[in-house]
Design a protein around this motif. Structure first.
Motif, PDB file in Angstrom:
ATOM      1  N   LYS A 129      37.968  26.783   5.610  1.00  0.00           N
ATOM      2  CA  LYS A 129      37.902  26.242   6.973  1.00  0.00           C
ATOM      3  C   LYS A 129      38.884  26.993   7.877  1.00  0.00           C
ATOM      4  N   CYS A 130      38.457  27.170   9.107  1.00  0.00           N
ATOM      5  CA  CYS A 130      39.329  27.778  10.111  1.00  0.00           C
ATOM      6  C   CYS A 130      38.842  27.359  11.491  1.00  0.00           C
ATOM      7  N   PHE A 131      39.671  27.611  12.510  1.00  0.00           N
ATOM      8  CA  PHE A 131      39.258  27.379  13.894  1.00  0.00           C
ATOM      9  C   PHE A 131      38.539  28.629  14.397  1.00  0.00           C
ATOM     10  N   ALA A 132      37.405  28.427  15.045  1.00  0.00           N
ATOM     11  CA  ALA A 132      36.694  29.522  15.717  1.00  0.00           C
ATOM     12  C   ALA A 132      36.908  29.350  17.213  1.00  0.00           C
ATOM     13  N   LEU A 133      37.639  30.275  17.809  1.00  0.00           N
ATOM     14  CA  LEU A 133      37.972  30.217  19.234  1.00  0.00           C
ATOM     15  C   LEU A 133      36.994  31.070  20.021  1.00  0.00           C
ATOM     16  N   ARG A 134      36.575  30.565  21.166  1.00  0.00           N
ATOM     17  CA  ARG A 134      35.634  31.305  22.010  1.00  0.00           C
ATOM     18  C   ARG A 134      36.131  31.280  23.450  1.00  0.00           C
ATOM     19  N   ALA A 135      36.217  32.457  24.053  1.00  0.00           N
ATOM     20  CA  ALA A 135      36.605  32.570  25.457  1.00  0.00           C
ATOM     21  C   ALA A 135      35.366  32.945  26.268  1.00  0.00           C
ATOM     22  N   ASP A 136      34.917  32.034  27.116  1.00  0.00           N
ATOM     23  CA  ASP A 136      33.775  32.305  28.001  1.00  0.00           C
ATOM     24  C   ASP A 136      34.302  32.736  29.357  1.00  0.00           C
ATOM     25  N   VAL A 137      33.898  33.930  29.786  1.00  0.00           N
ATOM     26  CA  VAL A 137      34.355  34.486  31.063  1.00  0.00           C
ATOM     27  C   VAL A 137      33.185  34.451  32.036  1.00  0.00           C
ATOM     28  N   HIS A 138      33.308  33.636  33.086  1.00  0.00           N
ATOM     29  CA  HIS A 138      32.230  33.477  34.079  1.00  0.00           C
ATOM     30  C   HIS A 138      32.614  34.218  35.359  1.00  0.00           C
ATOM     31  N   ILE A 139      31.792  35.183  35.763  1.00  0.00           N
ATOM     32  CA  ILE A 139      32.010  35.898  37.026  1.00  0.00           C
ATOM     33  C   ILE A 139      31.299  35.108  38.121  1.00  0.00           C
ATOM     34  N   VAL A 140      32.073  34.506  39.005  1.00  0.00           N
ATOM     35  CA  VAL A 140      31.505  33.633  40.036  1.00  0.00           C
ATOM     36  C   VAL A 140      31.312  34.382  41.351  1.00  0.00           C
ATOM     37  N   ASP A 141      32.279  35.199  41.754  1.00  0.00           N
ATOM     38  CA  ASP A 141      32.185  36.029  42.964  1.00  0.00           C
ATOM     39  C   ASP A 141      32.665  37.428  42.622  1.00  0.00           C
ATOM     40  N   HIS A 142      31.931  38.441  43.096  1.00  0.00           N
ATOM     41  CA  HIS A 142      32.270  39.822  42.759  1.00  0.00           C
ATOM     42  C   HIS A 142      32.555  40.627  44.025  1.00  0.00           C
ATOM     43  N   ASP A 143      33.814  41.015  44.182  1.00  0.00           N
ATOM     44  CA  ASP A 143      34.191  41.913  45.284  1.00  0.00           C
ATOM     45  C   ASP A 143      35.156  42.970  44.756  1.00  0.00           C
ATOM     46  N   GLY A 144      34.862  43.490  43.553  1.00  0.00           N
ATOM     47  CA  GLY A 144      35.712  44.517  42.953  1.00  0.00           C
ATOM     48  C   GLY A 144      36.843  43.920  42.117  1.00  0.00           C
ATOM     49  N   GLY A 145      37.419  44.757  41.256  1.00  0.00           N
ATOM     50  CA  GLY A 145      38.565  44.319  40.449  1.00  0.00           C
ATOM     51  C   GLY A 145      38.217  43.327  39.355  1.00  0.00           C
ATOM     52  N   LEU A 146      36.992  43.401  38.818  1.00  0.00           N
ATOM     53  CA  LEU A 146      36.564  42.423  37.809  1.00  0.00           C
ATOM     54  C   LEU A 146      37.404  42.493  36.540  1.00  0.00           C
ATOM     55  N   ILE A 147      37.730  43.713  36.099  1.00  0.00           N
ATOM     56  CA  ILE A 147      38.441  43.868  34.830  1.00  0.00           C
ATOM     57  C   ILE A 147      39.830  43.237  34.913  1.00  0.00           C
ATOM     58  N   ASP A 148      40.565  43.539  35.980  1.00  0.00           N
ATOM     59  CA  ASP A 148      41.912  42.989  36.132  1.00  0.00           C
ATOM     60  C   ASP A 148      41.879  41.464  36.228  1.00  0.00           C
ATOM     61  N   ALA A 149      40.963  40.925  37.048  1.00  0.00           N
ATOM     62  CA  ALA A 149      40.875  39.473  37.238  1.00  0.00           C
ATOM     63  C   ALA A 149      40.453  38.773  35.948  1.00  0.00           C
ATOM     64  N   SER A 150      39.508  39.368  35.211  1.00  0.00           N
ATOM     65  CA  SER A 150      39.025  38.749  33.967  1.00  0.00           C
ATOM     66  C   SER A 150      40.107  38.725  32.902  1.00  0.00           C
ATOM     67  N   CYS A 151      40.883  39.800  32.809  1.00  0.00           N
ATOM     68  CA  CYS A 151      41.961  39.855  31.810  1.00  0.00           C
ATOM     69  C   CYS A 151      43.033  38.808  32.126  1.00  0.00           C
ATOM     70  N   ILE A 152      43.380  38.661  33.401  1.00  0.00           N
ATOM     71  CA  ILE A 152      44.339  37.636  33.816  1.00  0.00           C
ATOM     72  C   ILE A 152      43.806  36.256  33.454  1.00  0.00           C
ATOM     73  N   ALA A 153      42.515  36.017  33.731  1.00  0.00           N
ATOM     74  CA  ALA A 153      41.910  34.705  33.477  1.00  0.00           C
ATOM     75  C   ALA A 153      41.924  34.368  31.988  1.00  0.00           C
ATOM     76  N   VAL A 154      41.547  35.326  31.133  1.00  0.00           N
ATOM     77  CA  VAL A 154      41.492  35.059  29.688  1.00  0.00           C
ATOM     78  C   VAL A 154      42.884  34.813  29.125  1.00  0.00           C
ATOM     79  N   MET A 155      43.857  35.652  29.503  1.00  0.00           N
ATOM     80  CA  MET A 155      45.215  35.487  28.974  1.00  0.00           C
ATOM     81  C   MET A 155      45.846  34.187  29.464  1.00  0.00           C
TER      82      MET A 155
END
Length: 292
Positions: A129-155
């Protein structure tokens, strides 16, 4: 296939001409981020990031499952990206674009493969048995800088998340509810964050956190992922323009400064959220119950 609305030739020339004079349309310095907002949800593990007009929501969830046969002492962690059609006309459900593929690949290398999360701490019973962790990243508005914003959101979401405590008796594992025992924060080994540099004029000029219009006229991009201790997790380059090695070293220096500022900002927001949640005292109530 749907495409992003392209800017006109006049707009393109205007942006490039302004950049030649070190001027950006929104008045920022070349190495400045857009205004950043970070809010957390009522439940643990939900982070809402706004970077200028770009908005990303990350949500962490977990369940108990069997570990992978080749990694019996580790839990499972995966990152799933979802591009909403309302964020951009170029996004379509079920048909990943190049931007979605690149984002998934960068987040995978930046966070999962750099061992930002201690997956061994997610193990409950080795091989069973173990925990299975899942990070769902939802892009709601796109005006550039997706990678930086997504990494901040996940961390931020990973640091905000609390997993349920477990009572193990031999081969039996009992998942305890929030009322029975206070949930446990995840074991974060380090906090990698991404800083994207966009290159213009055949690699002679670069800027940080390009918006959508600037992204459409850039010739190349370099994504640097590092933590606040200056440890580089990855450097990725896309586009045809060549990048001078000394310029890349300069980018590393700027990225370190930005990552330190972002890490401090995230930590401050986490502390504010802890104070807000503790007001009224569910944590105090749980601590009292545990003491009894």
């Amino acid at each position: 296939m749907p495409r992003e609305a392209e800017i006109s030739v006049n707009e393109r020339e205007f942006i490039l001409k302004a950049l030649q004079e070190s001027v950006r349309l929104d008045g920022r310095a070349l190495d400045a981020f857009r205004p950043l907002e970070l809010t957390f949800g009522d439940e643990y593990g939900v982070a809402d990031v706004k970077l200028g007009r770009t908005r990303v929501i990350a949500r962490i969830s977990c369940e108990v499952t069997a570990p992978l046969p080749e990694r019996k002492f580790d839990g499972i962690f995966q990152i799933i990206t979802e591009f909403s059609p309302m964020a951009s006309p170029a996004f379509e459900v079920g048909r990943p674009t190049d931007a979605e593929i690149i984002l998934s690949r960068i987040l995978e290398k930046a966070i999962r493969r750099s061992n930002a999360l201690d997956t061994e701490s997610l193990c409950i019973i080795a091989g069973s048995k173990c925990f299975a962790l899942r990070a769902d990243v939802h892009i709601v508005d796109h005006d550039g800088g997706l990678i930086d914003a997504s990494c901040i959101a996940v961390m931020a979401a990973l640091q905000h998340f609390r997993r349920p405590d477990v009572l193990v008796e031999g081969e039996k594992a009992t998942i305890l509810s929030v009322r029975e025992r206070e949930p446990i924060p995840l074991s974060i080994l380090h906090q990698p964050l991404c800083v994207t540099f966009s290159y213009f004029e055949d690699g002679e000029r670069f800027l940080v956190d390009a918006n959508m219009a600037e992204e459409q006229v850039r010739q190349a991009e370099v994504i640097i992922t590092m933590n606040r201790h200056g440890e580089v997790c990855q450097i990725a380059k896309y586009g045809g323009a060549t990048v001078d090695p000394l310029a890349l070293l300069n980018c590393n220096t700027i990225a370190l400064q930005k990552v330190k500022e972002l890490s401090k900002f995230i930590q401050q927001k986490l502390e504010e959220d802890v104070k807000k949640k503790d007001k009224g005292g569910l944590m105090a109530e749980l601590s009292a119950e545990n003491a009894r």
